[in-house]
Structures are given as C-alpha cells and as structure tokens.
Design a protein around this motif. Structure first.
Motif, PDB file in Angstrom:
ATOM      1  N   LEU A 111       0.866  -0.988  -0.130  1.00 12.29           N
ATOM      2  CA  LEU A 111      -0.069   0.019   0.023  1.00 12.29           C
ATOM      3  C   LEU A 111       0.873   1.281   0.086  1.00 12.29           C
ATOM      4  O   LEU A 111       1.860   1.407   0.752  1.00 12.29           O
ATOM      5  N   SER A 112       0.661   2.057  -0.958  1.00  3.48           N
ATOM      6  CA  SER A 112       1.674   3.282  -0.995  1.00  3.48           C
ATOM      7  C   SER A 112       0.970   4.251  -2.016  1.00  3.48           C
ATOM      8  O   SER A 112      -0.231   4.052  -2.620  1.00  3.48           O
ATOM      9  N   LYS A 113       1.316   5.499  -1.802  1.00  3.75           N
ATOM     10  CA  LYS A 113       0.691   6.737  -2.805  1.00  3.75           C
ATOM     11  C   LYS A 113       0.701   6.123  -4.201  1.00  3.75           C
ATOM     12  O   LYS A 113       1.690   5.567  -4.675  1.00  3.75           O
ATOM     13  N   PRO A 114      -0.015   6.602  -5.046  1.00  5.26           N
ATOM     14  CA  PRO A 114      -1.084   7.588  -4.651  1.00  5.26           C
ATOM     15  C   PRO A 114      -2.289   6.987  -4.280  1.00  5.26           C
ATOM     16  O   PRO A 114      -3.574   7.767  -4.125  1.00  5.26           O
ATOM     17  N   TYR A 115      -2.471   5.641  -3.670  1.00  8.02           N
ATOM     18  CA  TYR A 115      -3.562   4.921  -3.076  1.00  8.02           C
ATOM     19  C   TYR A 115      -4.680   4.953  -3.861  1.00  8.02           C
ATOM     20  O   TYR A 115      -5.930   5.247  -3.673  1.00  8.02           O
ATOM     21  N   GLN A 116      -4.439   4.830  -5.477  1.00  8.94           N
ATOM     22  CA  GLN A 116      -5.441   4.660  -6.246  1.00  8.94           C
ATOM     23  C   GLN A 116      -6.768   3.620  -6.163  1.00  8.94           C
ATOM     24  O   GLN A 116      -6.221   2.472  -5.886  1.00  8.94           O
ATOM     25  N   GLY A 117      -7.927   4.141  -6.010  1.00  6.40           N
ATOM     26  CA  GLY A 117      -9.166   3.086  -5.682  1.00  6.40           C
ATOM     27  C   GLY A 117      -9.403   2.696  -4.589  1.00  6.40           C
ATOM     28  O   GLY A 117     -10.065   1.809  -4.377  1.00  6.40           O
ATOM     29  N   ILE A 118      -8.428   2.763  -3.614  1.00  3.51           N
ATOM     30  CA  ILE A 118      -8.835   2.375  -2.281  1.00  3.51           C
ATOM     31  C   ILE A 118     -10.413   2.354  -1.824  1.00  3.51           C
ATOM     32  O   ILE A 118     -10.645   3.931  -1.723  1.00  3.51           O
ATOM     33  N   GLY A 119     -10.883   1.526  -1.280  1.00  2.00           N
ATOM     34  CA  GLY A 119     -12.119   1.828  -0.757  1.00  2.00           C
ATOM     35  C   GLY A 119     -13.105   1.831  -1.992  1.00  2.00           C
ATOM     36  O   GLY A 119     -14.380   1.658  -1.707  1.00  2.00           O
ATOM     37  N   VAL A 120     -12.940   1.792  -3.122  1.00  2.34           N
ATOM     38  CA  VAL A 120     -13.829   1.452  -4.101  1.00  2.34           C
ATOM     39  C   VAL A 120     -13.821   0.231  -4.523  1.00  2.34           C
ATOM     40  O   VAL A 120     -13.046  -0.603  -4.835  1.00  2.34           O
ATOM     41  N   SER A 121     -15.043  -0.616  -4.377  1.00  2.77           N
ATOM     42  CA  SER A 121     -15.387  -2.093  -4.700  1.00  2.77           C
ATOM     43  C   SER A 121     -14.705  -2.540  -5.909  1.00  2.77           C
ATOM     44  O   SER A 121     -15.085  -2.104  -7.178  1.00  2.77           O
ATOM     45  N   GLY A 122     -13.768  -3.528  -5.525  1.00  4.40           N
ATOM     46  CA  GLY A 122     -13.348  -4.292  -7.111  1.00  4.40           C
ATOM     47  C   GLY A 122     -12.188  -3.535  -7.803  1.00  4.40           C
ATOM     48  O   GLY A 122     -11.442  -4.009  -8.607  1.00  4.40           O
ATOM     49  N   SER A 123     -11.798  -2.227  -7.247  1.00  7.81           N
ATOM     50  CA  SER A 123     -10.668  -1.436  -8.343  1.00  7.81           C
ATOM     51  C   SER A 123      -9.502  -1.426  -7.340  1.00  7.81           C
ATOM     52  O   SER A 123      -8.627  -0.743  -7.919  1.00  7.81           O
ATOM     53  N   SER A 124      -9.393  -1.857  -6.325  1.00  4.11           N
ATOM     54  CA  SER A 124      -8.204  -1.807  -5.389  1.00  4.11           C
ATOM     55  C   SER A 124      -8.096  -3.108  -4.672  1.00  4.11           C
ATOM     56  O   SER A 124      -8.954  -3.761  -4.542  1.00  4.11           O
ATOM     57  N   HIS A 125      -6.480  -3.444  -4.299  1.00  2.00           N
ATOM     58  CA  HIS A 125      -6.379  -4.785  -3.549  1.00  2.00           C
ATOM     59  C   HIS A 125      -6.637  -4.295  -1.941  1.00  2.00           C
ATOM     60  O   HIS A 125      -6.406  -5.138  -1.269  1.00  2.00           O
ATOM     61  N   TRP A 126      -7.203  -3.050  -1.635  1.00  2.00           N
ATOM     62  CA  TRP A 126      -7.152  -2.783  -0.366  1.00  2.00           C
ATOM     63  C   TRP A 126      -8.646  -1.947   0.122  1.00  2.00           C
ATOM     64  O   TRP A 126      -9.283  -1.388  -0.994  1.00  2.00           O
ATOM     65  N   GLU A 127      -9.091  -2.257   1.099  1.00  2.36           N
ATOM     66  CA  GLU A 127     -10.340  -1.876   1.655  1.00  2.36           C
ATOM     67  C   GLU A 127     -10.627  -1.229   2.692  1.00  2.36           C
ATOM     68  O   GLU A 127      -9.603  -1.328   3.791  1.00  2.36           O
ATOM     69  N   LEU A 128     -11.213   0.099   2.777  1.00  2.00           N
ATOM     70  CA  LEU A 128     -11.235   0.851   4.002  1.00  2.00           C
ATOM     71  C   LEU A 128     -12.492   0.465   4.998  1.00  2.00           C
ATOM     72  O   LEU A 128     -13.527  -0.465   4.405  1.00  2.00           O
ATOM     73  N   MET A 129     -12.293   0.652   6.305  1.00  2.00           N
ATOM     74  CA  MET A 129     -13.470   0.305   7.349  1.00  2.00           C
ATOM     75  C   MET A 129     -13.370   1.177   8.176  1.00  2.00           C
ATOM     76  O   MET A 129     -12.354   2.025   8.793  1.00  2.00           O
ATOM     77  N   GLY A 130     -14.764   1.455   8.903  1.00  3.78           N
ATOM     78  CA  GLY A 130     -14.946   2.376   9.797  1.00  3.78           C
ATOM     79  C   GLY A 130     -14.614   3.822   9.536  1.00  3.78           C
ATOM     80  O   GLY A 130     -15.197   4.272   8.614  1.00  3.78           O
ATOM     81  N   ASP A 131     -13.782   4.460  10.258  1.00  2.41           N
ATOM     82  CA  ASP A 131     -13.824   5.954  10.247  1.00  2.41           C
ATOM     83  C   ASP A 131     -12.506   6.084   9.514  1.00  2.41           C
ATOM     84  O   ASP A 131     -11.965   7.464   9.295  1.00  2.41           O
ATOM     85  N   ALA A 132     -11.781   5.303   8.849  1.00  2.00           N
ATOM     86  CA  ALA A 132     -10.530   5.695   7.923  1.00  2.00           C
ATOM     87  C   ALA A 132     -10.947   6.378   6.777  1.00  2.00           C
ATOM     88  O   ALA A 132     -12.101   5.965   6.046  1.00  2.00           O
ATOM     89  N   LEU A 133      -9.891   7.144   6.109  1.00  2.00           N
ATOM     90  CA  LEU A 133     -10.266   7.786   5.110  1.00  2.00           C
ATOM     91  C   LEU A 133      -8.956   8.069   4.477  1.00  2.00           C
ATOM     92  O   LEU A 133      -7.856   7.974   4.983  1.00  2.00           O
ATOM     93  N   VAL A 134      -9.028   8.399   3.142  1.00  2.00           N
ATOM     94  CA  VAL A 134      -7.847   8.335   2.202  1.00  2.00           C
ATOM     95  C   VAL A 134      -7.618   9.970   1.887  1.00  2.00           C
ATOM     96  O   VAL A 134      -8.372  10.715   1.220  1.00  2.00           O
ATOM     97  N   THR A 135      -6.457  10.346   2.027  1.00  2.00           N
ATOM     98  CA  THR A 135      -6.067  11.568   1.471  1.00  2.00           C
ATOM     99  C   THR A 135      -4.994  11.483   0.604  1.00  2.00           C
ATOM    100  O   THR A 135      -4.518  10.325   0.022  1.00  2.00           O
TER     101      THR A 135
END
Length: 336
Positions: free
Chosen positions: A34-58
């Motif tokens: 996981l590294s910048k620019p964090y493309q697609g994180i949290g978007v279903s199916g478009s990233s290898h990583w998934e957010l949960m709870g109060d986490a957010l991406v900048t």
C-alpha cells in the motif's frame, strides 16, 4: 544495526543475508503493498485494499482515525498472502493535541485469518487468529495500578508508547487492563508521537523467526525491538492496519505498507522437515496459560489464596481430630 536508508529506499529486488547467515533474495510484492497515490482504495473491486470504519484516504496518507474521541478505522488487503517468508515495512505517523499520557489509544499491524471485523483490540476483533503488532500509546496498566492503589507491582516497568507483538490462535483474548502483558512475545519502548521526522516499523518473518525493528530517531538506522524464534504462522492470511481512540485520541496515519517476498536458500532436508502450519503458535510458549505468577498477582489475590489455604489446613486438622476421637472411643469400649 541495519542501515535504514538501505531498507527504506528499497528497489524492487535485492539480495541480502538472514540473521543466521543464509542468503536470500527480496522482491517487492506490489499486490500486497500500500503506497501513494492510493488509487481506488475503498472502491469495490478497483483496489487490492479496502477501508473500514472511520478510515479515510488523502493524497498523503490513509488516516485510520482522526484526533477525535471514540473513533476506529482500518485498511485491509483483499488478497490473502501465501508467501512462506516475508518482510513488511510500515511507514506511519502518530500525532495529536494531547500531552504526554493524555493521548490514545494506538495502532496495530495485522497478519490474520480474519479481516474487516471491528473490535476492541486497536480497532480489530478480539480472539484473532494470527499475528498482531501493536503500537500502544496509552498505559492502561499504569492507570489501573493507580486506581487500585498499587495492589500489585508489574514485573518490569514499561515506558509508553510501547511496541509489542502477540500471536493468537482464535481462543486467546488481548488483556487491555494489562496492556497485553500476559500474551506479549516481546516489545520495546518507542517514542513515536508528534515527531518531525518519519517513523518506520520493520516486521520480518523468515524461517519461523519473527524480528521487529524500528526507525523512529530520524537517523535512517534500524534498532532492535524483538527477535523471537519458533513462531509458526500459516500461509493464506491477510495483512491490515487498524487504530482506535477512546476518551483520549490521536491522528493515526498510515503512509505506506510495503511487503517483500523473501526467497531463502534452504537445503532439501530443511524443506522436508518444514511441515505446513495450520494453527498459529510459538514454540516453548504456553499461549493458553494465563499469567498467574506471584509477581503478577494482586495483594487481594494473594491474601485470599493464603486464607483459603489456611482454612483448608484447619479443616483437615478438625476432620483428623474427629476421626481420632471416634477411633479412641471405639478402642476404649473394647476394654470394658
């Protein structure tokens, strides 16, 4: 000491030596990183990583929790890791408005069978299965001792923030009141809050040996935190990071997690001897045994233990005297 610059600024491939002298190759595994620019994180199916709870991406970090009370957040890999030997480098930052001992609660890095489950252990579930590495910023045990007027004394004094590791098998609970002391594999103090320079956590698992090092002094050098042989972790678990705040809070920012595959040269005999691990465990450590040594027991516990022991001895004496009286009476009657 290992140079931080040679580890932090890794290329995608390199060759180095294990702690035991075995040569190994290291490959950056981007699908687990996981590294910048964090493309697609949290978007279903478009990233290898998934957010949960109060986490957010900048654009600069993944904020697991903001500096507000009662928050918890996490980021989890969607792909299970089937590497036998690996090395994880975590770039993070903990900062906030709270003064010393008025901040909390900390963050955790995970390699577990479960994923995306909220819970009380730094934002993840309790009774987890796998490895947890905790950056604990709040001394619960110290506050508990003050509240109980020091009914018991810890075996060793720990200075917070504190980094520790724990291996769980699904039936072991993390002890919040003792800051994980009963199940701790090892740890070290780490002054990671409100630093002007970067903070790095290094986790290596190779040949069933767990090594953790830190680079938090801005000197681009790793310093040892713990080194534990005989750690057995199954393949196919998930990497993740989580954080939690309570009455006290901090910003817990994850900047990167970079995973390297370690290809260690083993003999044919070593490969044959290494059996597949099904349940996480640690050699020569009874994970299911609670910490009940005399040093860890409260004075109340000791008092009642002694009291019940004395009552037991007294009861045995009374029973013995009664039986002796009956025997004496029976013996006396035989002479009349």
């Amino acid at each position: 000491m290992i140079s931080g610059s040679s580890l932090i600024l890794f290329a995608a491939f390199s060759v180095s030596l294990c702690d035991d002298g075995h040569e190994m190759e290291e490959f950056l595994k981007r699908e687990y990183s996981l590294s910048k620019p964090y493309q697609g994180i949290g978007v279903s199916g478009s990233s290898h990583w998934e957010l949960m709870g109060d986490a957010l991406v900048t654009t600069d970090y993944v904020r697991l929790t903001p500096d507000h009370q009662s928050k918890q957040g996490a980021v989890w890999s969607r792909i299970p890791c089937h590497l036998r030997d690996w090395e994880l480098q975590v770039h993070f930052k903990v900062h906030g408005q709270g003064k010393k001992n008025l901040n909390g609660d900390g963050l955790a890095v995970w390699y577990t069978q479960e994923r995306m489950q909220k819970g009380p252990v730094f934002g993840n579930r309790d009774f987890f299965t796998g490895l947890g590495v905790f950056v604990d910023t709040y001394p619960n045990e110290e506050k508990l001792l003050e509240a109980q007027r020091k009914r018991y004394t810890p075996r060793t004094q720990r200075i917070f923030p504190y980094v520790l590791a724990m291996v769980g098998n699904g039936s072991i609970s993390y002890d919040h009141e003792r800051d994980g002391r009963p199940t701790e594999l090892g740890g070290c103090s780490a002054m990671v809050r409100n630093l002007k320079h970067d903070s790095f956590l290094f986790i290596r698992y190779v040949r069933r040996r767990l090594t953790i090092m830190l680079d938090i002094d801005g000197q681009q050098e790793w310093r040892d935190c713990l080194d534990v042989p005989g750690v057995r972790l199954p393949q196919g678990y998930y990497f993740g990071a989580s954080a939690v705040t309570g009455d006290l809070s901090d910003n817990h920012d994850l900047i990167s997690m970079k995973l390297y595959q370690l290809t260690v040269l083993r003999s044919k005999q070593e490969d044959e001897e290494q059996q597949e691990v099904l349940v996480p465990s640690v050699d020569n450590m009874e994970l299911l045994r609670p910490l009940t040594d005399a040093e860890g027991m409260s004075s109340v516990t000791v008092f009642f233990s002694v009291l019940f022991s004395m009552l037991g001895v007294f009861l045995l004496l009374v029973v013995g005297l009664v039986l002796y009286g009956h025997w004496s009476e029976s013996r006396r009657k035989r002479f009349y």
